[in-house]
Write a protein that holds these residues in place. Structure first.
Motif, mmCIF file in Angstrom:
data_model
loop_
_atom_site.group_PDB
_atom_site.id
_atom_site.type_symbol
_atom_site.label_atom_id
_atom_site.label_comp_id
_atom_site.label_asym_id
_atom_site.label_seq_id
_atom_site.Cartn_x
_atom_site.Cartn_y
_atom_site.Cartn_z
ATOM 1 N N GLU A 155 0.827 -1.213 0.000
ATOM 2 C CA GLU A 155 0.000 0.000 0.000
ATOM 3 C C GLU A 155 0.860 1.262 0.000
ATOM 4 N N ASN A 156 2.102 1.157 0.519
ATOM 5 C CA ASN A 156 3.005 2.319 0.560
ATOM 6 C C ASN A 156 3.865 2.466 -0.680
ATOM 7 N N GLY A 157 3.605 1.638 -1.708
ATOM 8 C CA GLY A 157 4.399 1.761 -2.938
ATOM 9 C C GLY A 157 5.711 0.989 -2.904
ATOM 10 N N MET A 158 5.871 0.092 -1.944
ATOM 11 C CA MET A 158 6.984 -0.852 -1.860
ATOM 12 C C MET A 158 8.388 -0.225 -1.780
ATOM 13 N N PRO A 159 8.608 0.826 -0.988
ATOM 14 C CA PRO A 159 9.949 1.430 -0.907
ATOM 15 C C PRO A 159 10.990 0.465 -0.335
ATOM 16 N N GLU A 160 10.617 -0.244 0.708
ATOM 17 C CA GLU A 160 11.555 -1.163 1.355
ATOM 18 C C GLU A 160 11.856 -2.360 0.441
ATOM 19 N N PHE A 161 10.839 -2.825 -0.263
ATOM 20 C CA PHE A 161 11.001 -3.923 -1.225
ATOM 21 C C PHE A 161 12.037 -3.527 -2.271
ATOM 22 N N LYS A 162 11.881 -2.312 -2.820
ATOM 23 C CA LYS A 162 12.793 -1.854 -3.887
ATOM 24 C C LYS A 162 14.206 -1.678 -3.344
#
Ligand code: NAD
Ligand code: MG
Length: 328
Positions: free
Chosen positions: A294-301
């Motif tokens: 939901e937060n746009g996946m900053p940590e994933f990226k």
């Protein structure tokens, strides 16, 4: 343990019925093509303009927008990424016929309450224990990838029959279909990929590489040792378990395995595994992953970039380019 084989399956319940496959990625393409080649009536539901649409058309399939694709379906398979399934279900719910069967290849969306289907719908799971490419290849070669089957909601008494017919259509029943629950499939699948298959294995490889390189050994030699040669060992384990591996490795390797393995995977690692399982079971992992999406996946990226920029990647790319027998 209850296991179903092809002889336990009656596929006539799907005669003249439509199976809709939503999504055409790893699993979607394999299921759609296998079901079609098994003689079933398959429709693929995709967003027009999406990258998968032309692929499904090129494969000769009947491709429609999701809402159109579900309209006449007896089984609707949700084979999109897990994080998309909630929105997708909500967008097609009004078009899903009464009494249809929703089918999932992984229990995440149902087990963690992302999708709450209407009461009139059967909700089943057919989870192949392998990636889509293997599901397709094994089918084409006359074999199958084993599956798990679970029933979340049996609205009409036919849920198991329909799920097993579908599993036979994708080739899974040739290898055996083991009965499970949505909870067991979801929790064990997440645990496996986190602690052992993806997370555990890659972290072990990278830590081994760093240990050797920091000690002054050549990165290329380290790469061959800890990444390249892993395939040999995994193939032996896959084909014949610990026994086959021990038959093929040297006594020195076997002795080192038994003496040193428990020093790497020690009680701390086991405690970490238990903690990981706890986070999966109590919903912590799912809630964090949903929030990350939901937060746009900053940590994933950020973490993905760190993985892909690790020095072992450059070393590996160079060495692999000289091994033209590897599948790229
Ligand atoms: P994928 O990422 O390979 O493919 C996703 C597909 O969904 C693509 O065709 C994409 O275009 C489509 N899509 C995305 N958003 C969409 C939308 N809003 N509407 C319609 N289509 C949309 O996915 P996958 O890896 O095949 O995973 C599908 C399911 O199978 C998941 O539930 C996953 O957990 C499960 N599963 C995957 C594997 C595997 O090895 N990949 C194994 C077992 C189970
Ligand atoms: Mg990793």
């Amino acid at each position: 343990m209850k296991m179903y084989s092809e002889s336990d399956v009656d596929t006539t319940c799907l005669d003249g019925k439509q199976i809709t496959i939503l999504g055409y990625g790893s699993q979607g393409r394999a299921h759609a093509l296998n079901l079609r080649d098994s003689g079933f009536d398959v429709v693929v539901g995709l967003r027009q303009g999406g990258a998968s649409w032309p692929k499904a058309v090129a494969d000769g399939l009947d491709v429609r927008e999701p809402a159109e694709a579900v309209k006449d379906a007896t089984i609707i398979a949700f084979l999109t990424p897990d994080m998309v399934q909630k929105k997708l279900y909500e967008s097609v719910e009004a078009d899903i016929p009464n009494g249809a069967t929703l089918l999932f290849a992984h229990g995440f969306a149902i087990h963690f309450g992302q999708v709450g289907p209407r009461e009139d719908l059967n909700v089943v799971l057919i989870a192949p224990k392998g990636p889509g490419g293997l599901v397709r290849r094994q089918y084409e070669e006359g074999h199958g990838v084993p599956c798990l089957v679970a029933i979340h909601h049996d609205a009409d008494g036919d849920a198991l029959k329909l799920a097993l017919a579908y599993s036979a259509g994708i080739g899974g029943a040739r290898a055996g279909v083991i009965e499970t629950t949505f909870a067991e499939e979801t929790e064990t699948d997440l645990f496996g990929e986190q602690a052992v298959l993806c997370g555990g294995a890659t972290e072990l490889i990278v830590a081994g590489f760093e240990t050797l390189v920091e000690a002054g050994y050549q990165p290329e030699v380290a790469y061959y040792e800890v990444m390249h040669e892993l395939k040999l060992i995994v193939d032996l384990l896959h084909e014949g378990g610990l026994r086959k591996m021990h038959e093929f490795i040297s006594d020195t390797a076997a002795w080192g395995d038994m003496i040193s393995g428990p020093r790497v995977v020690d009680n701390n690692s086991r405690a970490a595994m238990k903690a990981i399982l706890g986070d999966i079971q109590d919903g912590t992992f799912a809630n964090n992953w949903i929030a990350e999406n939901e937060n746009g996946m900053p940590e994933f990226k950020r973490r993905m970039n760190a993985d892909l920029e690790h020095p072992i990647e450059d070393v590996g790319r160079n060495l692999r380019s000289r091994m033209d027998w590897l599948e790229g």
